[in-house]
Motif scaffolding. Structure first.
Motif, short mmCIF file in Angstrom:
data_model
loop_
_atom_site.label_atom_id
_atom_site.label_comp_id
_atom_site.label_asym_id
_atom_site.label_seq_id
_atom_site.Cartn_x
_atom_site.Cartn_y
_atom_site.Cartn_z
N SER A 73 0.86 -1.19 0.00
CA SER A 73 0.00 0.00 0.00
C SER A 73 0.89 1.24 0.00
O SER A 73 1.72 1.40 0.89
CB SER A 73 -0.88 0.02 1.25
N GLY A 77 -2.53 4.09 1.27
CA GLY A 77 -3.70 3.66 2.00
C GLY A 77 -4.83 3.33 1.03
O GLY A 77 -4.68 3.46 -0.18
N LEU A 126 -1.56 4.58 6.40
CA LEU A 126 -0.19 4.11 6.56
C LEU A 126 0.48 4.77 7.75
O LEU A 126 0.27 5.95 8.02
CB LEU A 126 0.61 4.39 5.30
N GLU A 169 0.18 -0.42 9.05
CA GLU A 169 -1.06 0.25 8.71
C GLU A 169 -1.99 0.25 9.91
O GLU A 169 -1.99 -0.70 10.69
CB GLU A 169 -1.80 -0.47 7.58
#
Length: 84
Positions: A41, A44, A62, A67
């Motif tokens: 990612s 996000g 993030l 995360e």
């Protein structure tokens, strides 16, 4: 192999955010509602679905070492979890 990140009950519906090695899914009563595919990612992501008139979102933000996943119903955060 999958891992449940968040499990939550809302008005008799089981909500789950589940992580696999290459995707993350939002499930209602075991049925896949939304999927995010990818290994990494970069900014996000948000998974969305509705239960009746309620909007359910699972949002990834993030952090430096992973995360933060937040589950919200009608923009009200009901559960959070950290994912490495």
């Amino acid at each position: 192999m999958s891992k449940d990140i968040i499990n939550y009950q809302h008005n008799g519906t089981s909500i789950c955010v589940r992580d696999y090695w290459n995707k993350t899914q939002l499930l209602f009563d075991g049925a896949v509602i939304d999927t995010r595919k990818g290994f990494i990612s970069f900014g996000g992501y948000t998974l969305c679905g509705t239960i009746g008139t309620d909007l359910v979102t699972a949002r990834s933000t993030l952090s430096f070492v992973g995360e933060v996943i937040s589950l919200a119903i009608n923009d009200q955060v009901v559960a959070t979890a950290w994912k490495a």
